[in-house]
Design an enzyme around this catalytic site. Structure first.
Site, PDB file in Angstrom:
ATOM      1  N   GLU A  91     -56.466  -7.615  39.240  1.00 57.89           N
ATOM      2  CA  GLU A  91     -56.733  -7.309  37.844  1.00 57.89           C
ATOM      3  C   GLU A  91     -55.895  -8.183  36.940  1.00 57.89           C
ATOM      4  O   GLU A  91     -54.755  -8.511  37.256  1.00 57.89           O
ATOM      5  CB  GLU A  91     -56.388  -5.842  37.573  1.00 57.89           C
ATOM      6  CG  GLU A  91     -57.471  -4.915  38.055  1.00 57.89           C
ATOM      7  CD  GLU A  91     -57.055  -3.456  37.956  1.00 57.89           C
ATOM      8  OE1 GLU A  91     -57.412  -2.832  36.956  1.00 57.89           O
ATOM      9  OE2 GLU A  91     -56.391  -2.961  38.864  1.00 57.89           O
ATOM     10  N   CYS A 104     -52.090 -11.246  31.024  1.00 57.29           N
ATOM     11  CA  CYS A 104     -51.154 -10.677  31.995  1.00 57.29           C
ATOM     12  C   CYS A 104     -51.813 -10.821  33.362  1.00 57.29           C
ATOM     13  O   CYS A 104     -52.866 -10.237  33.604  1.00 57.29           O
ATOM     14  CB  CYS A 104     -50.918  -9.208  31.644  1.00 57.29           C
ATOM     15  SG  CYS A 104     -49.893  -8.340  32.840  1.00 57.29           S
ATOM     16  N   CYS A 111     -48.476  -4.357  46.122  1.00 56.70           N
ATOM     17  CA  CYS A 111     -47.063  -4.617  45.842  1.00 56.70           C
ATOM     18  C   CYS A 111     -46.243  -3.781  46.807  1.00 56.70           C
ATOM     19  O   CYS A 111     -46.651  -2.691  47.190  1.00 56.70           O
ATOM     20  CB  CYS A 111     -46.743  -4.206  44.408  1.00 56.70           C
ATOM     21  SG  CYS A 111     -45.043  -4.559  43.902  1.00 56.70           S
ATOM     22  N   CYS A 115     -41.906   1.108  43.097  1.00 51.92           N
ATOM     23  CA  CYS A 115     -41.342   1.745  41.901  1.00 51.92           C
ATOM     24  C   CYS A 115     -42.092   3.058  41.686  1.00 51.92           C
ATOM     25  O   CYS A 115     -43.327   3.088  41.740  1.00 51.92           O
ATOM     26  CB  CYS A 115     -41.483   0.835  40.687  1.00 51.92           C
ATOM     27  SG  CYS A 115     -40.577  -0.708  40.879  1.00 51.92           S
ATOM     28  N   CYS A 118     -45.032   3.459  38.929  1.00 54.02           N
ATOM     29  CA  CYS A 118     -46.025   2.378  38.803  1.00 54.02           C
ATOM     30  C   CYS A 118     -47.243   2.630  39.682  1.00 54.02           C
ATOM     31  O   CYS A 118     -47.115   3.034  40.832  1.00 54.02           O
ATOM     32  CB  CYS A 118     -45.363   1.058  39.183  1.00 54.02           C
ATOM     33  SG  CYS A 118     -46.472  -0.356  39.106  1.00 54.02           S
ATOM     34  N   GLY A 158     -48.092  -6.728  41.504  1.00 56.03           N
ATOM     35  CA  GLY A 158     -47.284  -7.554  42.399  1.00 56.03           C
ATOM     36  C   GLY A 158     -45.914  -7.890  41.864  1.00 56.03           C
ATOM     37  O   GLY A 158     -45.624  -7.717  40.676  1.00 56.03           O
ATOM     38  N   GLU A 159     -45.058  -8.360  42.776  1.00 55.34           N
ATOM     39  CA  GLU A 159     -43.710  -8.802  42.413  1.00 55.34           C
ATOM     40  C   GLU A 159     -43.701 -10.323  42.567  1.00 55.34           C
ATOM     41  O   GLU A 159     -43.716 -10.841  43.688  1.00 55.34           O
ATOM     42  CB  GLU A 159     -42.692  -8.125  43.348  1.00 55.34           C
ATOM     43  CG  GLU A 159     -41.298  -8.714  43.330  1.00 55.34           C
ATOM     44  CD  GLU A 159     -40.693  -8.879  41.943  1.00 55.34           C
ATOM     45  OE1 GLU A 159     -40.695  -7.923  41.157  1.00 55.34           O
ATOM     46  OE2 GLU A 159     -40.225  -9.998  41.641  1.00 55.34           O
ATOM     47  N   SER A 190     -41.869 -11.653  35.193  1.00 56.66           N
ATOM     48  CA  SER A 190     -41.130 -10.398  35.217  1.00 56.66           C
ATOM     49  C   SER A 190     -40.795 -10.022  36.651  1.00 56.66           C
ATOM     50  O   SER A 190     -41.659 -10.030  37.525  1.00 56.66           O
ATOM     51  CB  SER A 190     -42.000  -9.307  34.583  1.00 56.66           C
ATOM     52  OG  SER A 190     -41.351  -8.065  34.642  1.00 56.66           O
ATOM     53  N   SER A 213     -36.963  -6.067  34.990  1.00 59.53           N
ATOM     54  CA  SER A 213     -37.268  -4.644  34.826  1.00 59.53           C
ATOM     55  C   SER A 213     -36.030  -3.851  35.200  1.00 59.53           C
ATOM     56  O   SER A 213     -35.656  -3.804  36.361  1.00 59.53           O
ATOM     57  CB  SER A 213     -38.436  -4.259  35.733  1.00 59.53           C
ATOM     58  OG  SER A 213     -39.544  -5.075  35.421  1.00 59.53           O
ATOM     59  N   LEU A 214     -35.419  -3.258  34.193  1.00 56.86           N
ATOM     60  CA  LEU A 214     -34.147  -2.569  34.436  1.00 56.86           C
ATOM     61  C   LEU A 214     -34.368  -1.059  34.553  1.00 56.86           C
ATOM     62  O   LEU A 214     -34.048  -0.458  35.564  1.00 56.86           O
ATOM     63  CB  LEU A 214     -33.171  -2.919  33.306  1.00 56.86           C
ATOM     64  CG  LEU A 214     -31.725  -2.490  33.493  1.00 56.86           C
ATOM     65  CD1 LEU A 214     -31.118  -3.065  34.760  1.00 56.86           C
ATOM     66  CD2 LEU A 214     -30.883  -2.914  32.282  1.00 56.86           C
ATOM     67  N   HIS A 215     -34.868  -0.469  33.501  1.00 58.50           N
ATOM     68  CA  HIS A 215     -35.268   0.944  33.469  1.00 58.50           C
ATOM     69  C   HIS A 215     -34.144   1.970  33.606  1.00 58.50           C
ATOM     70  O   HIS A 215     -34.361   3.158  33.377  1.00 58.50           O
ATOM     71  CB  HIS A 215     -36.385   1.247  34.476  1.00 58.50           C
ATOM     72  CG  HIS A 215     -37.578   0.357  34.337  1.00 58.50           C
ATOM     73  ND1 HIS A 215     -38.100  -0.029  33.121  1.00 58.50           N
ATOM     74  CD2 HIS A 215     -38.362  -0.255  35.267  1.00 58.50           C
ATOM     75  CE1 HIS A 215     -39.146  -0.821  33.312  1.00 58.50           C
ATOM     76  NE2 HIS A 215     -39.320  -0.986  34.591  1.00 58.50           N
ATOM     77  N   CYS A 332     -49.162  -1.515  30.944  1.00 56.06           N
ATOM     78  CA  CYS A 332     -48.138  -1.732  31.959  1.00 56.06           C
ATOM     79  C   CYS A 332     -48.139  -0.645  33.006  1.00 56.06           C
ATOM     80  O   CYS A 332     -48.080   0.535  32.679  1.00 56.06           O
ATOM     81  CB  CYS A 332     -46.755  -1.703  31.337  1.00 56.06           C
ATOM     82  SG  CYS A 332     -46.508  -2.996  30.198  1.00 56.06           S
TER      83      CYS A 332
HETATM   84  N1  SAH Z   1     -43.028  -6.560  39.731  1.00 52.66           N
HETATM   85  C1  SAH Z   1     -42.667  -7.102  38.464  1.00 52.66           C
HETATM   86  C2  SAH Z   1     -43.835  -7.379  37.544  1.00 52.66           C
HETATM   87  C3  SAH Z   1     -44.956  -6.388  37.478  1.00 52.66           C
HETATM   88  S1  SAH Z   1     -44.665  -4.885  36.635  1.00 52.66           S
HETATM   89  C4  SAH Z   1     -41.643  -6.211  37.793  1.00 52.66           C
HETATM   90  O1  SAH Z   1     -41.330  -5.175  38.326  1.00 52.66           O
HETATM   91  O2  SAH Z   1     -41.107  -6.593  36.765  1.00 52.66           O
HETATM   92  C5  SAH Z   1     -44.543  -5.277  34.920  1.00 52.66           C
HETATM   93  C6  SAH Z   1     -43.709  -4.293  34.141  1.00 52.66           C
HETATM   94  O3  SAH Z   1     -44.379  -3.043  33.976  1.00 52.66           O
HETATM   95  C7  SAH Z   1     -42.385  -3.972  34.799  1.00 52.66           C
HETATM   96  O4  SAH Z   1     -41.366  -3.945  33.849  1.00 52.66           O
HETATM   97  C8  SAH Z   1     -42.636  -2.600  35.346  1.00 52.66           C
HETATM   98  O5  SAH Z   1     -41.447  -1.918  35.604  1.00 52.66           O
HETATM   99  C9  SAH Z   1     -43.460  -2.006  34.233  1.00 52.66           C
HETATM  100  N2  SAH Z   1     -44.162  -0.774  34.575  1.00 52.66           N
HETATM  101  C10 SAH Z   1     -44.658  -0.404  35.768  1.00 52.66           C
HETATM  102  N3  SAH Z   1     -45.228   0.811  35.685  1.00 52.66           N
HETATM  103  C11 SAH Z   1     -45.096   1.215  34.410  1.00 52.66           C
HETATM  104  C12 SAH Z   1     -45.506   2.381  33.697  1.00 52.66           C
HETATM  105  N4  SAH Z   1     -46.159   3.364  34.293  1.00 52.66           N
HETATM  106  N5  SAH Z   1     -45.206   2.444  32.379  1.00 52.66           N
HETATM  107  C13 SAH Z   1     -44.559   1.415  31.758  1.00 52.66           C
HETATM  108  N6  SAH Z   1     -44.167   0.305  32.376  1.00 52.66           N
HETATM  109  C14 SAH Z   1     -44.420   0.207  33.691  1.00 52.66           C
END
Ligand code: SAH
Length: 347
Positions: A91, A104, A111, A115, A118, A158-159, A190, A213-215, A332
């Site tokens: 996608e 994007c 992946c 996480c 996700c 994907g990563e 990212s 992606s820190l979170h 996202c």
């Molecule tokens: N694997 C990479 C890139 C893909 S995800 C990464 O982790 O950065 C792209 C972004 O979307 C990342 O910051 C990820 O943490 C965020 N993301 C994933 N699921 C999400 C969700 N349900 N709500 C908001 N952001 C999300």
């Protein structure tokens, strides 16, 4: 012999194919230019002699995606589900901004980062995408939408750093002036925090943007949200980020999805400030997108405001990301595959 996708080859590699097979080197650059004029077949490469066209047809094909599905959001965002050659699909999402169109793209089928918030991670990793398939995500979307894409974010399924070599190759091909010619400064990768690859990426010396992606700034919380944190904790991640900033003098964007009562308290905000204060960085807050089957809820409005204020008052640059495409599961973390392929729809 099985044919391979010529979109996987950089200009120098096509030149090498030419010289190795007794054709002049300059034919390589001609082929490369035609590919990015989006011809469907080698026959359309008008300035090539027949023997080269025949040779190319015998050994290569010009990879094209199947359009399985296209959805348009109320806000104009479009989501494309593209079929590959092995019945897998990826996608990508096209968004319109003031400064132009941004896409994007996905870097893998599935992946393995797991996480917990996700959707893309369900089913694990199927396979890496090739550089040619990533290029075709951009080209197929331009072809189908009729717009010129000026920005790319590698933030789909994907990563990207788990498919490092192909992603680096993708960057170099898409950036080439004889090809699609998208400037490195208009591309963002990212990562969930694959520390060794952050070091490698810093050493590539590219002008491409990096988002991390820190979170959460607290190991215990981050490990719960992102299992990769058990392998490379926040301290190791920050050392890699410092190295990247030092080496490139480029700002990192830290992504922070706000999840109600999980990582959005005032203490969480203070921990974030303490962690990032003084770094060349920017924080992108995103209220988490709710994914069916996951218990996480987006933060309440006042919690988002309080969190943002604490970060702002510290002097760190922060933005609250505009959410696009939520109604088409294009936002996202909402991307996941669910499809049926028809070969006849190859575009
Ligand atoms: N694997 C990479 C890139 C893909 S995800 C990464 O982790 O950065 C792209 C972004 O979307 C990342 O910051 C990820 O943490 C965020 N993301 C994933 N699921 C999400 C969700 N349900 N709500 C908001 N952001 C999300």
């Amino acid at each position: 012999m099985e044919k391979s996708d010529i979109k996987n080859l950089h200009i120098e590699e096509i030149e090498e194919v030419m010289t190795k097979n007794g054709f002049p080197k300059f034919r390589g650059a001609q082929v490369f230019r035609w590919i990015y004029k989006d011809v469907k077949s080698f026959e359309e490469m008008k300035n090539l002699p027949n023997n080269i066209i025949k040779f190319l047809e015998e050994h290569f094909y010009i990879g094209r995606a199947i359009l399985i599905d296209k959805q348009k959001s109320k806000d104009g965002t479009e989501k494309y589900l593209l079929g590959l050659y092995d019945k897998n699909a990826v996608e990508c999402v096209l968004m319109e901004y003031k400064h132009g169109y941004s896409i994007c793209i996905s870097s893998q089928v599935g992946c393995r980062m797991q996480c917990s918030f996700c959707a893309s991670t369900e089913g694990g990793l199927v396979r890496n995408l090739t550089s040619g398939e990533m290029i075709e995500e951009v080209m197929a979307t331009e072809r189908e939408s009729g717009v010129k894409i000026s920005n790319i974010v590698i933030m789909g399924i994907g990563e990207p750093f788990d498919n490092y070599d192909e992603v680096m190759k993708f960057l170099r091909i898409i950036n080439h002036k004889e090809g699609i010619n998208i400037g490195m400064r208009h591309i963002t990768i990212s990562t969930s925090g694959l520390v060794p690859k952050i070091y490698s990426f810093a050493d590539e010396n590219l002008q491409c943007n990096l988002a991390v992606s820190l979170h959460s700034a607290i190991d215990e919380v981050r490990s719960r949200l992102m299992p990769i944190n058990k392998k490379y904790n926040i301290d190791e991640l920050m050392k890699a980020c410092d190295y990247y900033i030092d080496k490139t003098n480029r700002r990192i964007t830290f992504e922070y999805a706000l999840i109600n009562k999980v990582n959005d308290s005032k203490d969480d905000a203070k921990a974030l400030v303490k962690l990032l204060k003084g770094k060349l960085c920017h924080i992108n807050l995103i209220p988490v997108n709710q994914v069916p089957g996951k218990e996480y809820m987006r933060s309440e409005h006042n919690r988002i405001e309080d969190f943002k204020k604490i970060v702002e008052n510290s002097g760190i640059q922060v933005t609250l990301r505009r959410e696009l495409g939520t109604d088409i599961q294009g936002a996202c973390g909402q991307l996941r595959k669910n499809y049926f392929i028809e070969e006849s729809k190859r575009i």
